[in-house]
Motif scaffolding. Structure first.
Motif: not given
Length: 210
Positions: A28-34
């Motif tokens: 989720l952190d990666k998705d939000l950063e993307d």
């Protein structure tokens, strides 16, 4: 022995759950950063993309937000607020694109209106410190010229208003309190001027039907 086995199994099960939750959180952190990176990139392009490009933009946003939508409750309060801001900003982009498509705004004419009303054709790049003056200029121009505007003129003016509103949303946290209050007051005045135009339009239609 059985008790020990049950304890070990329970411990293993708990560890698996915690590991899965940590993996989900990391994704989720990666998705939000993307999504954050994508939004920053699109902020300078949102009002310049062609009609043919919008289906791709929509699909990209849908793909980027798929995992976040399914696991929104697992986001921290801060991340959830950031994500909601991105969704709201994207909705404004899409709404303005639909308006632009519906009324077929001419690109060159729109740039002329942007320049006249705000002093720039790059509204998406207005600095937070300059946003207040852009709103003042737009409202002053509307107040002075609206009585002579055709419905077509209003289409352009409302689109520019929407662009400024979006820019405000993008830089809201960087505005000082004085600018926030002033801009909010100008937004209310613009909305009031728009309503007076709609009331006049409705009155004219009623007279024509008599």
């Amino acid at each position: 022995m059985r008790t020990l086995k049950k304890y070990l199994l329970a411990l293993l099960f708990t560890g698996t759950i915690l590991g899965t939750q940590a993996q989900t959180k990391s994704q989720l952190d990666k998705d939000l950063e993307d999504l954050r990176t994508w939004m920053r990139k699109k902020s300078t392009q949102a009002d310049s993309v062609t009609r043919a490009e919008w289906p791709t933009i929509k699909q990209e946003f849908k793909t980027l937000t798929s995992g976040l939508d399914k696991n929104t409750e697992k986001l921290s309060q801060e991340s959830k607020q950031e994500y909601n801001q991105y969704k709201s900003r994207y909705s404004e982009w899409e709404e303005r694109n639909e308006l632009r498509k519906a009324v077929a705004l001419d690109g060159h004419e729109l740039e002329r209106w942007e320049e006249v009303m705000t002093g720039t054709t790059r509204i998406g790049s207005i600095k937070p410190a300059d946003l207040r003056n852009a709103f003042i200029r737009m409202t002053d121009y509307t107040r002075a010229n609206r009585r002579n505007w055709s419905l077509r003129d209003w289409d352009y003016a409302e689109f520019v208003f929407g662009e400024l509103n979006t820019r405000k949303t993008e830089v809201l946290e960087k505005l000082n309190n004085s600018d926030k209050i002033k801009i909010a007051a100008l937004q209310v005045e613009m909305a009031t001027l728009k309503k007076s135009r709609e009331a006049q339009e409705a009155y004219n239609e009623m007279r024509e039907k008599r």
